[in-house]
Write a protein that holds these residues in place. Structure first.
Motif, PDB file in Angstrom:
ATOM      1  N   GLY A 190      90.337  -2.205 -21.940  1.00 53.05           N
ATOM      2  CA  GLY A 190      91.145  -1.803 -23.302  1.00 53.05           C
ATOM      3  C   GLY A 190      90.825  -3.208 -24.561  1.00 53.05           C
ATOM      4  N   GLY A 214      93.418  -8.979 -19.910  1.00 55.49           N
ATOM      5  CA  GLY A 214      93.545  -8.355 -19.234  1.00 55.49           C
ATOM      6  C   GLY A 214      94.180  -8.172 -18.037  1.00 55.49           C
ATOM      7  N   ALA A 215      93.651  -8.851 -17.175  1.00 58.59           N
ATOM      8  CA  ALA A 215      93.758  -9.524 -15.904  1.00 58.59           C
ATOM      9  C   ALA A 215      95.537  -9.424 -15.920  1.00 58.59           C
ATOM     10  CB  ALA A 215      93.328 -10.474 -15.586  1.00 58.59           C
ATOM     11  N   GLY A 262      87.889  -9.538 -19.258  1.00 58.75           N
ATOM     12  CA  GLY A 262      87.695  -7.605 -18.889  1.00 58.75           C
ATOM     13  C   GLY A 262      86.060  -7.789 -19.204  1.00 58.75           C
ATOM     14  N   LYS A 263      85.648  -9.333 -18.973  1.00 59.06           N
ATOM     15  CA  LYS A 263      83.836  -9.828 -18.927  1.00 59.06           C
ATOM     16  C   LYS A 263      82.697  -8.803 -17.604  1.00 59.06           C
ATOM     17  CE  LYS A 263      84.180 -13.293 -19.111  1.00 59.06           C
ATOM     18  NZ  LYS A 263      85.466 -13.735 -18.893  1.00 59.06           N
ATOM     19  N   PRO A 317      88.737 -16.325 -18.512  1.00 60.95           N
ATOM     20  CA  PRO A 317      88.951 -15.179 -17.274  1.00 60.95           C
ATOM     21  C   PRO A 317      90.103 -14.579 -17.334  1.00 60.95           C
ATOM     22  CG  PRO A 317      89.170 -17.788 -16.913  1.00 60.95           C
ATOM     23  CD  PRO A 317      88.859 -17.427 -18.096  1.00 60.95           C
TER      24      PRO A 317
END
Ligand code: ADP
Length: 461
Positions: free
Chosen positions: A210, A411-412, A253-254, A250
């Motif tokens: 996303g 994201g994480a 979402g890479k 970090p």
């Protein structure tokens, strides 16, 4: 055909006839258009529907690879490119198709109502849960929806904190039926299905990433297109990029992005962790790296993902380590040695692009860079929706509000927020969950609702 006798140049005067010969052979596109196809639908361009004589909501027969066939309802989608059909991951899996493959779409088929349908869950997808899967999953899935089911298909049902995947074992009176209210759906959960290799739908999809719409589009053009259509690039005489650098903090979402590209395009995926490879004994790092590239070429199309690439390839002017210097040169040699036709792409991820050895960022190596930044409000909402899609949310939950209140979350963090909210809920429900039991009853799972308070609590930890 189409080649003329002398020059080998393509004669376009008959091109239109060629296309007309098989208007029902379409290229498979992803399910990320204006219309998002589910397990029982496919989206076609209005032009294709007209050409095929298909009306909105008609059933169409789709023929994929390995003689796999299934039936879906056709939906029109203005955003679907001509000559293509948008198919969701589940149906693609049933047809054993990857993006860019050809699928045959046959217009309007008659499918009888089922008298009896037998499905069974996949063993790995019900591990740790017990109880009445029919009530919790199948009944809601078939409610108010005459879903077509074909023998051999599998389908994923979301919800109840756990998505469960079922396989269609038998259908009567035909190999393809519509599940109507009077169809007897028989679920043999005591004998779960084992997965054959080809049935494994592993890896995340584009719909699992996303807040990076633009970057996803760019990276797909750079990676997926050349991996899927190497001929196109050879013909045009352009060299697809060998290396792409993703930079950003970090947890943005890479890795997820690279994995999604690999699983959606069916490429082999290898992860090389920078610090890990460097911690190996002297000499082994280079050998390991060489092996990774060798295997990637063998198993091509492949994506090599180098996480924390700055650890592998720090600026040689600023590093004194002999090992680093050697590994940087080795990496350069390996990248230069990749044949343009090898169908291997290296994706590097780093939080510190400027600490990389500049030679690595030159033309023909990592010559494309994409910024994967911290998501904005819209991105955060998208990510929250993704991570709560299996969660039954109580009515008081306002994901938009949470998206607004989580400035700075990557994201994480948002993924962790969602699972922390679920944990909080489970802590509250310890009285109905027996920790001694090996499995949790689906009725219990079914009764759980994540509330605003759980999410609020999760934001504070
Ligand atoms: P990075 O490689 O940038 O450090 P990861 O891809 O490893 O980040 O992200 C870790 C996890 O966080 C992912 O597996 C996923 O669950 C979640 N996540 C991170 N970014 C996103 C995103 N953009 N969309 C959805 N989930 C995300």
């Amino acid at each position: 055909g189409g080649m003329d006798a002398d020059g080998g140049r393509k004669d376009f005067s008959t091109a239109i006839l060629e296309r007309k010969k098989a208007p029902n052979r379409l290229l498979v596109d992803d399910g990320e258009g204006d219309v998002v196809p589910d397990n029982s639908t496919v989206a076609l361009s209005p032009a294709a529907m007209e050409e095929l004589g298909v009306y909105v909501g008609d059933l169409v027969l789709l023929r994929g690879k390995r003689r796999r066939e299934t039936v879906c309802y056709a939906l029109p989608d203005e955003s679907c490119p001509e000559g293509r059909v948008r198919i969701g991951r589940g149906v693609r899996g049933n047809l054993r198709l990857k993006l860019g493959d050809v699928v045959t779409v046959n217009r309007r088929v008659a499918v009888p109502h089922g008298t009896r349908v037998q499905v069974t869950p996949f063993a790995d997808s019900i591990h740790g849960i017990s109880g009445d899967l029919f009530e919790a999953y199948l009944k809601p899935y078939f409610r108010n929806y005459l879903r077509p089911l074909c023998k051999g298909d599998s389908f994923l049902v979301r919800g109840n904190m756990r998505a469960v995947e079922f396989k269609v074992v038998a259908t009567e009176p035909a190999d393809c039926v519509l599940v109507a209210p009077d169809t007897v759906v028989f679920c043999a959960s005591d004998e779960p299905a084992k997965r054959e290799d080809e049935e494994r739908l592993d890896g995340p999809g584009y719909d699992d990433v996303g807040g990076v719409r633009k970057q996803l589009a760019q990276i797909r053009e750079l990676v997926e297109l050349p991996l899927r259509h190497p001929k196109l690039f050879q013909t045009l005489g352009v060299k697809p990029p060998k290396g792409i650098l993703l930079y950003g903090p970090p947890g943005t979402g890479k890795t997820l992005l690279a994995r999604a590209i690999a699983s959606e395009s069916g490429a082999h995926f290898v992860v090389v962790n920078g610090p890990e490879i460097m911690s190996k004994m002297a000499g082994e790092s280079e050998e390991n790296l060489r092996k990774v590239f060798e295997d990637a070429e063998k198993l091509a199309p492949s994506i090599i993902f180098m996480d924390e690439i700055d650890a592998i390839a720090p600026n040689r002017d600023k590093t004194h380590g002999e090992v680093e210097r050697r590994v940087v040169s080795q990496l350069l040699t390996l990248m230069d040695g990749l044949r343009p036709r090898a169908q291997v792409v290296v994706i590097g991820a780093t939080n510190r692009p400027n600490s990389l050895d500049p030679a690595l960022r030159r033309f023909g190596r990592f010559d494309r860079e994409l910024d994967i930044g911290v998501p904005d409000e819209v991105g955060r909402l998208e990510i929250l929706r993704i991570h709560s899609k299996d969660m039954p949310l109580a009515d008081d939950v306002d994901l938009e509000r949470i998206g607004k209140d989580t400035h700075g979350f990557v994201g994480a963090d948002l993924a962790a927020l969602c699972s922390e909210a679920a944990f909080q809920l489970i802590r509250e429900k310890m009285d109905v969950i027996d920790v001694e039991d090996e499995t949790i009853d689906v009725d219990v799972l079914n009764s759980l609702r994540v509330c605003n308070d759980h999410l609020k609590h999760a934001m504070e930890v």
